[in-house]
Design a protein around this motif. Structure first.
Motif, mmCIF file in Angstrom:
data_model
loop_
_atom_site.group_PDB
_atom_site.id
_atom_site.type_symbol
_atom_site.label_atom_id
_atom_site.label_comp_id
_atom_site.label_asym_id
_atom_site.label_seq_id
_atom_site.Cartn_x
_atom_site.Cartn_y
_atom_site.Cartn_z
ATOM 1 N N GLU A 58 -1.059 35.566 -3.286
ATOM 2 C CA GLU A 58 0.305 36.119 -3.254
ATOM 3 C C GLU A 58 0.979 35.801 -1.921
ATOM 4 O OE1 GLU A 58 0.299 39.929 -6.219
ATOM 5 O OE2 GLU A 58 -0.065 40.280 -4.080
ATOM 6 N N THR A 59 0.207 35.972 -0.845
ATOM 7 C CA THR A 59 0.767 35.683 0.485
ATOM 8 C C THR A 59 1.145 34.207 0.575
ATOM 9 O OG1 THR A 59 -0.723 37.340 1.355
ATOM 10 C CG2 THR A 59 0.351 35.930 2.972
ATOM 11 N N LEU A 60 0.283 33.346 0.054
ATOM 12 C CA LEU A 60 0.600 31.912 0.079
ATOM 13 C C LEU A 60 1.892 31.622 -0.685
ATOM 14 C CD1 LEU A 60 -2.720 29.876 -0.385
ATOM 15 C CD2 LEU A 60 -1.085 29.741 1.488
ATOM 16 N N SER A 61 2.068 32.311 -1.803
ATOM 17 C CA SER A 61 3.286 32.061 -2.587
ATOM 18 C C SER A 61 4.526 32.469 -1.785
ATOM 19 C CB SER A 61 3.247 32.773 -3.940
ATOM 20 O OG SER A 61 3.557 34.129 -3.794
ATOM 21 N N ARG A 62 4.395 33.544 -0.991
ATOM 22 C CA ARG A 62 5.548 33.943 -0.160
ATOM 23 C C ARG A 62 5.821 32.899 0.925
ATOM 24 N NH1 ARG A 62 3.705 39.221 -1.122
ATOM 25 N NH2 ARG A 62 2.421 39.239 0.736
ATOM 26 N N VAL A 63 4.736 32.346 1.493
ATOM 27 C CA VAL A 63 4.917 31.323 2.535
ATOM 28 C C VAL A 63 5.598 30.074 1.936
ATOM 29 C CG1 VAL A 63 3.744 29.830 4.210
ATOM 30 C CG2 VAL A 63 2.913 32.144 3.823
ATOM 31 N N VAL A 64 5.160 29.690 0.734
ATOM 32 C CA VAL A 64 5.785 28.522 0.083
ATOM 33 C C VAL A 64 7.279 28.792 -0.125
ATOM 34 C CG1 VAL A 64 5.872 27.101 -2.029
ATOM 35 C CG2 VAL A 64 3.667 27.769 -1.068
ATOM 36 N N MET A 65 7.576 30.000 -0.598
ATOM 37 C CA MET A 65 8.975 30.363 -0.874
ATOM 38 C C MET A 65 9.804 30.329 0.414
ATOM 39 S SD MET A 65 10.494 30.937 -3.654
ATOM 40 C CE MET A 65 12.148 30.432 -3.285
ATOM 41 N N GLU A 66 9.218 30.858 1.496
ATOM 42 C CA GLU A 66 9.940 30.848 2.782
ATOM 43 C C GLU A 66 10.228 29.409 3.212
ATOM 44 O OE1 GLU A 66 7.519 33.220 5.409
ATOM 45 O OE2 GLU A 66 8.046 35.006 4.249
ATOM 46 N N GLN A 67 9.251 28.550 2.995
ATOM 47 C CA GLN A 67 9.416 27.157 3.358
ATOM 48 C C GLN A 67 10.538 26.513 2.542
ATOM 49 O OE1 GLN A 67 7.568 26.181 5.999
ATOM 50 N NE2 GLN A 67 9.093 24.558 5.924
ATOM 51 N N MET A 68 10.595 26.877 1.262
ATOM 52 C CA MET A 68 11.655 26.334 0.413
ATOM 53 C C MET A 68 13.028 26.823 0.879
ATOM 54 S SD MET A 68 9.638 26.495 -3.225
ATOM 55 C CE MET A 68 11.071 26.557 -4.225
ATOM 56 N N GLU A 69 13.079 28.074 1.307
ATOM 57 C CA GLU A 69 14.335 28.628 1.816
ATOM 58 C C GLU A 69 14.775 27.897 3.087
ATOM 59 O OE1 GLU A 69 16.559 31.201 1.043
ATOM 60 O OE2 GLU A 69 15.660 31.087 -0.939
ATOM 61 N N LEU A 70 13.804 27.665 3.986
ATOM 62 C CA LEU A 70 14.115 26.981 5.247
ATOM 63 C C LEU A 70 14.637 25.575 4.978
ATOM 64 C CD1 LEU A 70 11.096 27.869 7.570
ATOM 65 C CD2 LEU A 70 13.500 28.469 7.896
ATOM 66 N N ARG A 71 13.975 24.916 4.018
ATOM 67 C CA ARG A 71 14.355 23.548 3.670
ATOM 68 C C ARG A 71 15.790 23.532 3.126
ATOM 69 N NH1 ARG A 71 14.329 20.379 -0.701
ATOM 70 N NH2 ARG A 71 13.492 18.265 -0.620
ATOM 71 N N LEU A 72 16.084 24.520 2.278
ATOM 72 C CA LEU A 72 17.426 24.604 1.692
ATOM 73 C C LEU A 72 18.475 24.857 2.776
ATOM 74 C CD1 LEU A 72 19.156 24.716 -0.863
ATOM 75 C CD2 LEU A 72 18.673 27.162 -1.013
ATOM 76 N N ALA A 73 18.152 25.786 3.706
ATOM 77 C CA ALA A 73 19.101 26.103 4.777
ATOM 78 C C ALA A 73 19.365 24.856 5.622
ATOM 79 C CB ALA A 73 18.548 27.228 5.652
ATOM 80 N N ALA A 74 18.308 24.088 5.904
ATOM 81 C CA ALA A 74 18.479 22.868 6.727
ATOM 82 C C ALA A 74 19.358 21.872 5.988
ATOM 83 C CB ALA A 74 17.117 22.256 7.049
ATOM 84 N N MET A 75 19.135 21.739 4.649
ATOM 85 C CA MET A 75 19.949 20.794 3.877
ATOM 86 C C MET A 75 21.409 21.224 3.858
ATOM 87 S SD MET A 75 17.928 19.319 0.585
ATOM 88 C CE MET A 75 17.724 20.882 -0.190
ATOM 89 N N ASN A 76 21.628 22.537 3.682
ATOM 90 C CA ASN A 76 23.006 23.031 3.651
ATOM 91 C C ASN A 76 23.709 22.789 4.981
ATOM 92 O OD1 ASN A 76 22.794 23.825 1.044
ATOM 93 N ND2 ASN A 76 22.333 25.974 1.499
ATOM 94 N N GLU A 77 22.953 22.987 6.069
ATOM 95 C CA GLU A 77 23.521 22.792 7.399
ATOM 96 C C GLU A 77 23.938 21.336 7.585
ATOM 97 O OE1 GLU A 77 24.311 24.788 9.782
ATOM 98 O OE2 GLU A 77 24.699 23.245 11.313
ATOM 99 N N VAL A 78 23.050 20.408 7.191
ATOM 100 C CA VAL A 78 23.361 18.979 7.327
ATOM 101 C C VAL A 78 24.614 18.646 6.522
ATOM 102 C CG1 VAL A 78 22.564 16.640 6.713
ATOM 103 C CG2 VAL A 78 20.987 18.254 7.798
ATOM 104 N N GLU A 79 24.700 19.222 5.303
ATOM 105 C CA GLU A 79 25.859 18.926 4.464
ATOM 106 C C GLU A 79 27.139 19.507 5.042
ATOM 107 O OE1 GLU A 79 24.615 19.996 0.513
ATOM 108 O OE2 GLU A 79 23.273 18.269 0.650
ATOM 109 N N ALA A 80 27.014 20.725 5.615
ATOM 110 C CA ALA A 80 28.203 21.339 6.209
ATOM 111 C C ALA A 80 28.691 20.484 7.372
ATOM 112 C CB ALA A 80 27.872 22.756 6.686
#
Ligand code: ADP
Length: 397
Positions: free
Chosen positions: A151-173
């Protein structure tokens, strides 16, 4: 969709869930180390032959990262245990799949899977978009502690996906902002060009009527001409950015001696009587290039040396020959550029912060494009406290 399981595998909110998954722009994308490290970690922690990070789409399940399944990157939704694991929150476990009636006759179990544990990846808005799971070809036990770890690993994966999305959004902005700036500056510079041209013509006329530069009027005229020159350079830069963006910066090549060009254009740079340019090396080198644009490159580098290394009274320009190319370097003995800023200084609109000088952050971007279009290279070496050396190469004639 064919379902090889004995229970329903499509949740009521599936369209919204698929949309939530698509938001992360991970489906059908190449492997990424950060996710591969997590599946490696999962397989090593639980000592299983298989570990996957899966994203459950409307018909297929995509594996963003895999351990132990060779080149397999996706599965039919109706044939993937991960599709089952996203039906409810919490870890889904089959210690011996043959003994679980809902999956005993399914495709993966027929293919040999006996053990499966999958923790859903839950988006912040509550959608179960995929899993991190482990599997094996023999039955095994799975403790309460194992559940917590997965379960903890799944949360870490999710956090990583969120970080990746935020970085992509920032680049696009940033990209969008740059495009908006380009569009505005393009219109503004076109509007400025016409009055500037007539102003330049009028000043030239006045200059001819008043050749004596020692009179107050002559001095004011000279000052006005210099300011106008600066303004013209700025407007040309702005127009060039648009041309570069639209791939429309034509080159007008001719054969010329680069040493001669440097001598001529440096004679026109206003050095305020304080700066000395020293030209050294192979002045006789000939290139086949757009003379006006190469002049722009040199003037820009020298002006930058004056602007950003104001106490470096010597500016050294050296000319050499390297691998059938002419190499020009412009070196100052100024404050230098911090290593973490160096990779960015050729970017459009980049200016290092805490700067007292004004500028648009376009000069280096434009000249790097000019050099690139000539088939040459532009680079910089810089050391804090010792100065910077900007260099460029051009194919020899
Ligand atoms: P601008 O001069 O409008 O800021 P440039 O693209 O010419 O745009 O330069 C980008 C940045 O690179 C400058 O803001 C400055 O921080 C840095 N830079 C350029 N030339 C030098 C130099 N010779 N010494 C130190 N820093 C420099």
């Amino acid at each position: 969709m064919k379902n090889s399981f004995a229970i329903d595998i499509v949740p009521g909110n599936d369209p919204e869930r698929v949309a939530a998954m698509a938001r992360y722009r991970l489906f059908d994308t190449p492997a990424e180390t950060v996710f591969d490290n997590m599946t490696l970690l999962a397989a090593a922690t639980f000592q299983t032959s298989v570990a996957l990070i899966s994203l459950v789409g409307s018909d297929t399940v995509f594996f963003k990262s895999t351990v132990g399944v060779g080149k397999v990157r996706c599965a039919e939704r109706g044939e993937s245990l991960c599709a089952l694991a996203i039906m409810s929150p919490g870890v889904m476990v089959f210690e011996d799949a043959l003994k679980a009636p809902q999956v005993a006759d399914s495709v993966p179990v027929k293919q040999g899977v006996r053990f499966y544990a999958g923790a859903p990846l839950e988006s912040p808005d509550g959608y179960l978009i995929g899993t991190i799971c482990i599997a094996d070809f023999r039955p095994r036990t799975f403790s309460t502690n194992d559940r917590k770890v997965l379960e903890t690993l799944s949360r870490v994966v999710m956090e990583q996906m969120e970080l990746r999305l935020a970085a992509m959004n920032e680049v696009e902005a940033q990209k969008q902002l740059a495009e908006e700036k380009d569009a505005f500056l393009s219109v503004a510079s076109h509007e400025l060009k016409t009055p500037l041209t007539s102003l330049t013509a009028s000043l030239q006329l006045l200059d001819r009527l008043q050749p004596d530069k020692t009179t107050p009027f002559g001095k004011m005229l000279a000052q006005a001409s210099r300011s106008l020159q600066k303004l013209n350079r700025l407007v040309t830069d702005l127009l060039n950015v648009r041309r570069i963006a639209t791939g429309n910066l034509p080159l007008n090549r001719s054969r010329f001696r680069i040493g001669q060009l440097i001598e001529d254009c440096c004679a026109h740079i206003h050095l305020e009587g304080r700066y000395q340019i020293q030209l050294e090396g192979k002045k006789e080198l000939e290139v086949f290039a757009d003379e006006q644009k190469i002049e722009q490159v040199i003037v820009n580098l020298v002006n930058n040396a004056i602007k950003y290394a104001p106490t470096s009274y010597h500016i050294y320009i050296s000319l050499s020959c390297q691998d059938h190319r002419a190499r020009v370097s412009v070196r100052d003995e100024g404050p230098g550029i911090p290593a973490n800023k160096l990779p960015h200084i050729f970017e459009r609109y980049y200016r290092s912060e805490n700067q007292r000088t004004s500028g648009l952050g376009l000069g280096l971007y434009i000249i790097s494009e000019i050099i690139r279009q000539h088939g040459g290279e532009l680079g910089v070496e810089s050391e804090i406290g010792r100065g910077s050396s900007f260099w460029f190469t051009l194919p020899l004639n």
